[in-house]
Design a protein around this motif. Structure first.
Motif, PDB file in Angstrom:
ATOM      1  N   LEU A  21       0.855  -1.186   0.122  1.00 43.89           N
ATOM      2  CA  LEU A  21      -0.071  -0.036   0.134  1.00 43.89           C
ATOM      3  C   LEU A  21       0.738   1.232   0.158  1.00 43.89           C
ATOM      4  CD1 LEU A  21      -2.888   1.153   0.254  1.00 43.89           C
ATOM      5  CD2 LEU A  21      -2.431   1.103   2.842  1.00 43.89           C
ATOM      6  N   ALA A  22       1.853   1.379   0.808  1.00 43.59           N
ATOM      7  CA  ALA A  22       2.694   2.395   0.987  1.00 43.59           C
ATOM      8  C   ALA A  22       3.872   2.363  -0.266  1.00 43.59           C
ATOM      9  CB  ALA A  22       3.569   2.128   2.121  1.00 43.59           C
ATOM     10  N   GLY A  23       4.022   1.494  -1.090  1.00 41.53           N
ATOM     11  CA  GLY A  23       5.002   1.432  -2.120  1.00 41.53           C
ATOM     12  C   GLY A  23       6.503   1.276  -1.221  1.00 41.53           C
ATOM     13  N   VAL A  24       6.763   0.488  -0.302  1.00 39.74           N
ATOM     14  CA  VAL A  24       7.974   0.564   0.305  1.00 39.74           C
ATOM     15  C   VAL A  24       8.189  -1.059   0.380  1.00 39.74           C
ATOM     16  CG1 VAL A  24       7.811   2.602   1.491  1.00 39.74           C
ATOM     17  CG2 VAL A  24       6.920   0.906   2.799  1.00 39.74           C
ATOM     18  N   THR A  25       9.162  -1.228   1.281  1.00 48.73           N
ATOM     19  CA  THR A  25       9.621  -2.845   1.437  1.00 48.73           C
ATOM     20  C   THR A  25       8.971  -3.460   2.851  1.00 48.73           C
ATOM     21  OG1 THR A  25      11.811  -2.329   2.341  1.00 48.73           O
ATOM     22  CG2 THR A  25      11.867  -2.436   0.110  1.00 48.73           C
ATOM     23  N   GLN A  27      10.749  -4.634   5.188  1.00 55.89           N
ATOM     24  CA  GLN A  27      11.687  -3.845   6.125  1.00 55.89           C
ATOM     25  C   GLN A  27      11.445  -2.562   6.475  1.00 55.89           C
ATOM     26  OE1 GLN A  27      13.931  -5.959   7.828  1.00 55.89           O
ATOM     27  NE2 GLN A  27      14.045  -4.023   9.014  1.00 55.89           N
ATOM     28  N   ALA A  28      11.037  -1.792   5.559  1.00 51.69           N
ATOM     29  CA  ALA A  28      10.764  -0.293   5.882  1.00 51.69           C
ATOM     30  C   ALA A  28       9.511  -0.281   6.977  1.00 51.69           C
ATOM     31  CB  ALA A  28      10.347   0.624   4.662  1.00 51.69           C
ATOM     32  N   VAL A  29       8.700  -1.194   6.612  1.00 47.61           N
ATOM     33  CA  VAL A  29       7.462  -0.926   7.582  1.00 47.61           C
ATOM     34  C   VAL A  29       7.807  -1.386   9.022  1.00 47.61           C
ATOM     35  CG1 VAL A  29       5.033  -2.169   8.086  1.00 47.61           C
ATOM     36  CG2 VAL A  29       5.821  -1.505   5.664  1.00 47.61           C
ATOM     37  N   ALA A  30       8.672  -2.576   8.986  1.00 49.91           N
ATOM     38  CA  ALA A  30       9.288  -3.101  10.178  1.00 49.91           C
ATOM     39  C   ALA A  30       9.843  -1.866  10.957  1.00 49.91           C
ATOM     40  CB  ALA A  30      10.223  -4.149  10.114  1.00 49.91           C
ATOM     41  N   ASN A  31      10.611  -0.993   9.978  1.00 52.14           N
ATOM     42  CA  ASN A  31      11.340   0.121  10.643  1.00 52.14           C
ATOM     43  C   ASN A  31      10.513   1.013  11.637  1.00 52.14           C
ATOM     44  OD1 ASN A  31      14.018  -1.179  10.141  1.00 52.14           O
ATOM     45  ND2 ASN A  31      14.158   0.159   8.197  1.00 52.14           N
ATOM     46  N   TRP A  32       9.254   1.363  10.781  1.00 47.62           N
ATOM     47  CA  TRP A  32       8.282   2.213  11.001  1.00 47.62           C
ATOM     48  C   TRP A  32       7.749   1.889  12.634  1.00 47.62           C
ATOM     49  CZ3 TRP A  32       5.349   2.698   5.894  1.00 47.62           C
ATOM     50  CH2 TRP A  32       5.931   3.646   5.077  1.00 47.62           C
ATOM     51  N   ARG A  33       7.655   0.531  12.619  1.00 45.35           N
ATOM     52  CA  ARG A  33       7.003   0.035  13.575  1.00 45.35           C
ATOM     53  C   ARG A  33       7.929   0.315  14.967  1.00 45.35           C
ATOM     54  NH1 ARG A  33       5.467  -5.867  14.552  1.00 45.35           N
ATOM     55  NH2 ARG A  33       4.177  -4.845  16.119  1.00 45.35           N
ATOM     56  N   ALA A  34       9.118   0.078  14.766  1.00 44.93           N
ATOM     57  CA  ALA A  34      10.161   0.017  15.658  1.00 44.93           C
ATOM     58  C   ALA A  34      10.535   1.555  16.096  1.00 44.93           C
ATOM     59  CB  ALA A  34      11.502  -0.656  15.204  1.00 44.93           C
ATOM     60  N   THR A  55      -7.965   0.510   8.228  1.00 40.68           N
ATOM     61  CA  THR A  55      -8.453   2.119   8.211  1.00 40.68           C
ATOM     62  C   THR A  55      -7.136   2.936   9.146  1.00 40.68           C
ATOM     63  OG1 THR A  55      -9.775   1.737  10.114  1.00 40.68           O
ATOM     64  CG2 THR A  55     -10.795   1.772   7.930  1.00 40.68           C
ATOM     65  N   GLN A  56      -6.978   2.310  10.240  1.00 40.38           N
ATOM     66  CA  GLN A  56      -5.891   3.112  11.132  1.00 40.38           C
ATOM     67  C   GLN A  56      -4.428   3.104  10.202  1.00 40.38           C
ATOM     68  OE1 GLN A  56      -5.535   0.722  14.639  1.00 40.38           O
ATOM     69  NE2 GLN A  56      -7.537   1.226  15.331  1.00 40.38           N
ATOM     70  N   VAL A  57      -4.082   2.217   9.372  1.00 38.36           N
ATOM     71  CA  VAL A  57      -2.942   2.059   8.637  1.00 38.36           C
ATOM     72  C   VAL A  57      -3.031   3.406   7.830  1.00 38.36           C
ATOM     73  CG1 VAL A  57      -1.495   1.040   7.169  1.00 38.36           C
ATOM     74  CG2 VAL A  57      -2.103  -0.167   9.182  1.00 38.36           C
ATOM     75  N   ARG A  58      -3.929   3.510   7.080  1.00 34.80           N
ATOM     76  CA  ARG A  58      -4.223   4.244   5.943  1.00 34.80           C
ATOM     77  C   ARG A  58      -4.287   5.787   6.487  1.00 34.80           C
ATOM     78  NH1 ARG A  58      -7.645   5.807   2.735  1.00 34.80           N
ATOM     79  NH2 ARG A  58      -6.380   5.897   0.865  1.00 34.80           N
ATOM     80  N   ALA A  59      -4.723   6.154   7.763  1.00 37.79           N
ATOM     81  CA  ALA A  59      -4.815   7.206   8.260  1.00 37.79           C
ATOM     82  C   ALA A  59      -3.522   7.661   8.858  1.00 37.79           C
ATOM     83  CB  ALA A  59      -5.870   7.262   9.568  1.00 37.79           C
ATOM     84  N   TRP A  60      -2.690   6.807   9.166  1.00 34.15           N
ATOM     85  CA  TRP A  60      -1.199   6.898   9.430  1.00 34.15           C
ATOM     86  C   TRP A  60      -0.476   7.205   8.252  1.00 34.15           C
ATOM     87  CZ3 TRP A  60       3.620   4.962   8.760  1.00 34.15           C
ATOM     88  CH2 TRP A  60       4.587   5.526   9.522  1.00 34.15           C
ATOM     89  N   LEU A  61      -0.421   6.509   7.218  1.00 34.93           N
ATOM     90  CA  LEU A  61       0.398   6.783   5.932  1.00 34.93           C
ATOM     91  C   LEU A  61      -0.045   7.858   5.337  1.00 34.93           C
ATOM     92  CD1 LEU A  61       0.309   3.021   4.284  1.00 34.93           C
ATOM     93  CD2 LEU A  61       2.091   4.168   5.303  1.00 34.93           C
ATOM     94  N   ARG A  62      -1.269   8.353   5.340  1.00 27.85           N
ATOM     95  CA  ARG A  62      -1.763   9.558   4.561  1.00 27.85           C
ATOM     96  C   ARG A  62      -0.746  10.879   5.113  1.00 27.85           C
ATOM     97  NH1 ARG A  62      -6.858   9.600   5.655  1.00 27.85           N
ATOM     98  NH2 ARG A  62      -7.582   8.734   3.525  1.00 27.85           N
TER      99      ARG A  62
END
Length: 348
Positions: A21-25, A27-34, A55-62
């Motif tokens: 959805l975000a157009g990243v890897t 690993q990048a999502v894992a880094n965001w979480r951390a 819905t929560q992920v889209r709101a954060w990504l926006r």
């Protein structure tokens, strides 16, 4: 009306789907979480990994990556230049600022549709079932669903030759009869059918193909309007600065706030747009001052004047430029300034 949300509204997704959805890897999502304290918390941790509410992920990504800004335009009173404002902003976003724009016409009056694709084209689409009426009819009779998103979506809808990246999902007069029946739809298999979620499910495949999605809502807070608000991050209230046109603004804000709380998603009042302003009328000046002093919502600095050129812009005639359509005597400049304000509000 009591607002309810079906279980399917809380659609879940994993790390890989978030990355897509975000157009990243992943690993990048894992880094965001951390590293990002505000990243949504998982609702469960499975053997395959954590899962999150979409819905929560889209709101954060926006707030971090380019995603569609979805804005509803609404007023409970007709004749306040709601549709005119929606179309002007859409065309300027596409023609002046190079944005990919989708107009979703939910108003049964079909004015936005006719302004963009002509009455003859609309009649052809309506005859073949290529309008949003078919989508809502399908919800009433899901066993005979025939809505075709690809054929209903009108590419390059504006007749202004300088506007090439504006698409349309057209409306139909049939929505008048359909709306009252939507409250009676069956919950369906697994109780997954929800009358306020019909539009979201239909446009989800194409939503993020656009920079902006502008929704022209009916002049009410019925189920079809709620479908528009359901996918919106915010809404704009165009109004003439007089008593009757502004009377319903507190009700709109209160009801949308209640709806927002019911679906557990923020729908922000982006602002009030003053339209059809006549500087020579003391009533208009007083009402604008009262709106700016009020606490209902912010009022955009730009004021749209009452001009014949703006009224004539509703006529479907081929022109080359936006200034030709919207007027040379400051009308186009007013809409351009409003569009800039809206862009600044949603992307500060």
């Amino acid at each position: 009306m009591r607002f309810t949300v079906a279980e399917s509204d809380n659609e879940l997704m994993g790390i890989a789907e978030i990355a897509q959805l975000a157009g990243v890897t992943p690993q990048a999502v894992a880094n965001w979480r951390a590293r990002q304290a505000g990243f949504p918390q998982p609702v469960a941790s499975l053997k395959s990994g954590p899962v999150f509410r979409r819905t929560q992920v889209r709101a954060w990504l926006r707030r971090r990556v380019p995603m569609a800004h979805v804005i509803s335009f609404i007023n409970l009173k007709g004749g306040v230049a709601k549709t005119t404002t929606t179309i002007a902003v859409a065309e300027i976003l596409a023609g002046e600022f190079g944005k990919d724009v989708l107009v979703v016409d939910l108003d049964p009056q079909t004015n936005a549709t006719i302004q963009l694709v002509s009455e003859d084209k609309w009649e052809e689409l309506d005859e073949h079932g290529y309008t949003l009426a078919r989508l809502f009819e399908d919800a009433l009779d899901p066993d005979n669903a025939r809505f075709d998103l690809g054929r209903t979506l009108q590419k390059g809808a504006s007749y202004v030759r300088a506007v090439r990246t504006l698409d349309l999902l057209p409306s139909s007069l049939k929505l008048i009869d359909i709306q009252d029946r939507l409250a009676t739809i069956s919950g369906g298999k697994f109780y997954a059918q929800n009358p306020i979620d019909i539009l979201r499910k239909a446009v989800k495949p194409v939503l993020d193909n656009y920079d902006y999605v502008l929704i022209d809502c009916p002049p009410n807070l019925g189920i079809i309007t709620l479908n528009g608000l359901r996918i919106s991050e915010g809404y704009i209230i165009p109004t003439i600065p007089d008593v009757l046109s502004t009377y319903g603004i507190p009700q709109i804000i209160r009801r949308v706030e209640q709806f927002s709380e019911a679906i557990a998603e923020e729908i922000e009042p982006l602002g009030i747009v003053v339209t059809k302003f006549q500087a020579q009328m003391p009533l208009h000046a007083r009402t604008v001052a009262e709106l700016r002093r009020g606490r209902d919502a912010e009022v955009f600095e730009t004021v749209i004047p009452q001009r014949q050129e703006i009224a004539e812009a509703a006529e479907y005639t081929g022109v080359s430029t936006l200034r030709q359509k919207w007027g040379y005597r400051g009308e186009y400049r007013a809409f351009e300034a409003l569009t800039k304000e809206i862009m600044e509000v949603v992307s500060p």
